[in-house]
Design a protein around this motif. Structure first.
Motif, PDB file in Angstrom:
ATOM      1  N   PHE A   6     -30.333 -55.106 -16.661  1.00  0.00           N
ATOM      2  CA  PHE A   6     -30.203 -54.034 -17.649  1.00  0.00           C
ATOM      3  C   PHE A   6     -28.991 -53.136 -17.394  1.00  0.00           C
ATOM      4  O   PHE A   6     -28.762 -52.165 -18.081  1.00  0.00           O
ATOM      5  CB  PHE A   6     -31.496 -53.205 -17.786  1.00  0.00           C
ATOM      6  CG  PHE A   6     -31.991 -52.569 -16.521  1.00  0.00           C
ATOM      7  CD1 PHE A   6     -31.433 -51.409 -16.030  1.00  0.00           C
ATOM      8  CD2 PHE A   6     -33.056 -53.133 -15.844  1.00  0.00           C
ATOM      9  CE1 PHE A   6     -31.909 -50.824 -14.878  1.00  0.00           C
ATOM     10  CE2 PHE A   6     -33.549 -52.543 -14.686  1.00  0.00           C
ATOM     11  CZ  PHE A   6     -32.978 -51.395 -14.204  1.00  0.00           C
ATOM     12  N   TYR A   7     -28.176 -53.483 -16.399  1.00  0.00           N
ATOM     13  CA  TYR A   7     -26.934 -52.759 -16.139  1.00  0.00           C
ATOM     14  C   TYR A   7     -25.766 -53.341 -16.933  1.00  0.00           C
ATOM     15  O   TYR A   7     -24.670 -52.830 -16.892  1.00  0.00           O
ATOM     16  CB  TYR A   7     -26.566 -52.811 -14.653  1.00  0.00           C
ATOM     17  CG  TYR A   7     -27.714 -52.507 -13.732  1.00  0.00           C
ATOM     18  CD1 TYR A   7     -28.285 -51.244 -13.696  1.00  0.00           C
ATOM     19  CD2 TYR A   7     -28.233 -53.487 -12.906  1.00  0.00           C
ATOM     20  CE1 TYR A   7     -29.334 -50.967 -12.857  1.00  0.00           C
ATOM     21  CE2 TYR A   7     -29.291 -53.212 -12.058  1.00  0.00           C
ATOM     22  CZ  TYR A   7     -29.837 -51.954 -12.037  1.00  0.00           C
ATOM     23  OH  TYR A   7     -30.877 -51.678 -11.205  1.00  0.00           O
ATOM     24  N   GLN A   8     -25.998 -54.449 -17.625  1.00  0.00           N
ATOM     25  CA  GLN A   8     -24.914 -55.189 -18.260  1.00  0.00           C
ATOM     26  C   GLN A   8     -24.104 -54.337 -19.245  1.00  0.00           C
ATOM     27  O   GLN A   8     -22.877 -54.409 -19.241  1.00  0.00           O
ATOM     28  CB  GLN A   8     -25.451 -56.433 -18.965  1.00  0.00           C
ATOM     29  CG  GLN A   8     -24.339 -57.283 -19.532  1.00  0.00           C
ATOM     30  CD  GLN A   8     -24.783 -58.695 -19.817  1.00  0.00           C
ATOM     31  OE1 GLN A   8     -25.906 -59.070 -19.543  1.00  0.00           O
ATOM     32  NE2 GLN A   8     -23.890 -59.471 -20.367  1.00  0.00           N
ATOM     33  N   ASP A   9     -24.755 -53.535 -20.055  1.00  0.00           N
ATOM     34  CA  ASP A   9     -24.018 -52.706 -21.024  1.00  0.00           C
ATOM     35  C   ASP A   9     -23.062 -51.764 -20.311  1.00  0.00           C
ATOM     36  O   ASP A   9     -21.901 -51.626 -20.705  1.00  0.00           O
ATOM     37  CB  ASP A   9     -24.986 -51.908 -21.898  1.00  0.00           C
ATOM     38  CG  ASP A   9     -25.755 -52.780 -22.864  1.00  0.00           C
ATOM     39  OD1 ASP A   9     -25.300 -53.906 -23.144  1.00  0.00           O
ATOM     40  OD2 ASP A   9     -26.821 -52.333 -23.341  1.00  0.00           O
ATOM     41  N   HIS A  10     -23.549 -51.100 -19.265  1.00  0.00           N
ATOM     42  CA  HIS A  10     -22.695 -50.181 -18.503  1.00  0.00           C
ATOM     43  C   HIS A  10     -21.517 -50.926 -17.879  1.00  0.00           C
ATOM     44  O   HIS A  10     -20.376 -50.472 -17.952  1.00  0.00           O
ATOM     45  CB  HIS A  10     -23.511 -49.490 -17.409  1.00  0.00           C
ATOM     46  CG  HIS A  10     -22.684 -48.724 -16.424  1.00  0.00           C
ATOM     47  ND1 HIS A  10     -22.094 -47.518 -16.734  1.00  0.00           N
ATOM     48  CD2 HIS A  10     -22.319 -49.011 -15.148  1.00  0.00           C
ATOM     49  CE1 HIS A  10     -21.416 -47.090 -15.687  1.00  0.00           C
ATOM     50  NE2 HIS A  10     -21.545 -47.979 -14.707  1.00  0.00           N
ATOM     51  N   ILE A  11     -21.807 -52.077 -17.278  1.00  0.00           N
ATOM     52  CA  ILE A  11     -20.764 -52.852 -16.603  1.00  0.00           C
ATOM     53  C   ILE A  11     -19.712 -53.322 -17.596  1.00  0.00           C
ATOM     54  O   ILE A  11     -18.513 -53.223 -17.342  1.00  0.00           O
ATOM     55  CB  ILE A  11     -21.397 -54.036 -15.833  1.00  0.00           C
ATOM     56  CG1 ILE A  11     -22.220 -53.487 -14.659  1.00  0.00           C
ATOM     57  CG2 ILE A  11     -20.343 -55.020 -15.362  1.00  0.00           C
ATOM     58  CD1 ILE A  11     -23.126 -54.500 -14.004  1.00  0.00           C
ATOM     59  N   GLU A  12     -20.149 -53.800 -18.754  1.00  0.00           N
ATOM     60  CA  GLU A  12     -19.200 -54.293 -19.753  1.00  0.00           C
ATOM     61  C   GLU A  12     -18.380 -53.172 -20.387  1.00  0.00           C
ATOM     62  O   GLU A  12     -17.295 -53.413 -20.880  1.00  0.00           O
ATOM     63  CB  GLU A  12     -19.933 -55.111 -20.813  1.00  0.00           C
ATOM     64  CG  GLU A  12     -20.412 -56.445 -20.254  1.00  0.00           C
ATOM     65  CD  GLU A  12     -21.202 -57.273 -21.247  1.00  0.00           C
ATOM     66  OE1 GLU A  12     -21.590 -56.737 -22.319  1.00  0.00           O
ATOM     67  OE2 GLU A  12     -21.430 -58.467 -20.961  1.00  0.00           O
ATOM     68  N   ILE A  79     -28.304 -44.603 -14.445  1.00  0.00           N
ATOM     69  CA  ILE A  79     -28.991 -45.550 -15.336  1.00  0.00           C
ATOM     70  C   ILE A  79     -30.195 -46.153 -14.625  1.00  0.00           C
ATOM     71  O   ILE A  79     -31.279 -46.265 -15.203  1.00  0.00           O
ATOM     72  CB  ILE A  79     -28.014 -46.655 -15.804  1.00  0.00           C
ATOM     73  CG1 ILE A  79     -26.958 -46.065 -16.739  1.00  0.00           C
ATOM     74  CG2 ILE A  79     -28.761 -47.795 -16.483  1.00  0.00           C
ATOM     75  CD1 ILE A  79     -25.801 -46.996 -17.027  1.00  0.00           C
ATOM     76  N   MET A  80     -30.015 -46.533 -13.353  1.00  0.00           N
ATOM     77  CA  MET A  80     -31.117 -47.098 -12.581  1.00  0.00           C
ATOM     78  C   MET A  80     -32.294 -46.136 -12.494  1.00  0.00           C
ATOM     79  O   MET A  80     -33.440 -46.508 -12.755  1.00  0.00           O
ATOM     80  CB  MET A  80     -30.664 -47.430 -11.150  1.00  0.00           C
ATOM     81  CG  MET A  80     -29.871 -48.670 -11.007  1.00  0.00           C
ATOM     82  SD  MET A  80     -29.237 -48.935  -9.322  1.00  0.00           S
ATOM     83  CE  MET A  80     -30.515 -48.372  -8.258  1.00  0.00           C
ATOM     84  N   VAL A  81     -32.005 -44.901 -12.146  1.00  0.00           N
ATOM     85  CA  VAL A  81     -33.065 -43.904 -11.980  1.00  0.00           C
ATOM     86  C   VAL A  81     -33.774 -43.662 -13.305  1.00  0.00           C
ATOM     87  O   VAL A  81     -35.010 -43.618 -13.361  1.00  0.00           O
ATOM     88  CB  VAL A  81     -32.485 -42.593 -11.402  1.00  0.00           C
ATOM     89  CG1 VAL A  81     -33.493 -41.469 -11.480  1.00  0.00           C
ATOM     90  CG2 VAL A  81     -32.030 -42.812  -9.972  1.00  0.00           C
ATOM     91  N   GLU A  82     -33.012 -43.530 -14.389  1.00  0.00           N
ATOM     92  CA  GLU A  82     -33.623 -43.290 -15.698  1.00  0.00           C
ATOM     93  C   GLU A  82     -34.492 -44.463 -16.131  1.00  0.00           C
ATOM     94  O   GLU A  82     -35.588 -44.278 -16.647  1.00  0.00           O
ATOM     95  CB  GLU A  82     -32.548 -43.017 -16.742  1.00  0.00           C
ATOM     96  CG  GLU A  82     -31.879 -41.669 -16.578  1.00  0.00           C
ATOM     97  CD  GLU A  82     -30.683 -41.473 -17.488  1.00  0.00           C
ATOM     98  OE1 GLU A  82     -30.299 -42.423 -18.214  1.00  0.00           O
ATOM     99  OE2 GLU A  82     -30.121 -40.365 -17.478  1.00  0.00           O
TER     100      GLU A  82
END
Length: 130
Positions: A6-12, A79-82
């Motif tokens: 679920f980190y993909q959007d941030h990474i991209e 993002i992880m914490v949220e």
């Protein structure tokens, strides 16, 4: 398999396509071979170039500005914490890095009140742990 989760959007948003692919490859190699040593990752990195060029490619990638703490990692931790904890209020993150038997360990703890931190410290300082 999507290793970015679920980190993909941030990474991209932060990295270009080539950088995203390099990150995916590194994450796969790290999880498969259980090492973060660049010299060892170089041996497994699937680029048809010389080993020295692979090493330089990995080193250059890891030092790009887009991977700096304020630009990439702090927002990622947010993002992880949220997503994991679902808190909308102010949180306290407690970070601790240590090395144990040649293994690096990063411990991230979350607290919502300072009193909890004080209570935890009192437990660890008590005589029953001696």
């Amino acid at each position: 398999m999507n290793i970015l989760g679920f980190y993909q959007d941030h990474i991209e948003q932060k990295l270009n396509q080539s950088q995203v692919i390099t990150l995916q490859i590194l994450l796969c190699l790290i999880s498969r071979y259980k090492t973060i040593q660049i010299s060892k990752l170089t041996n497994y990195f699937p680029l048809p170039i010389k080993a020295e060029s692979k090493r330089k490619h990995i080193q250059r990638f890891l030092t790009i500005n887009e991977l700096s703490l304020p630009i990439f990692w702090f927002p990622l931790v947010q993002i992880m914490v949220e997503k994991i904890f679902g808190f909308n209020s102010e949180l306290v993150l407690i970070l601790d890095r240590t090395e144990w038997q040649n293994t690096n360990i990063l411990m991230i703890s979350v607290a919502t009140e300072i009193e909890r931190i004080t209570h935890i410290l009192e437990i660890f300082n008590s005589s029953r742990f001696e």
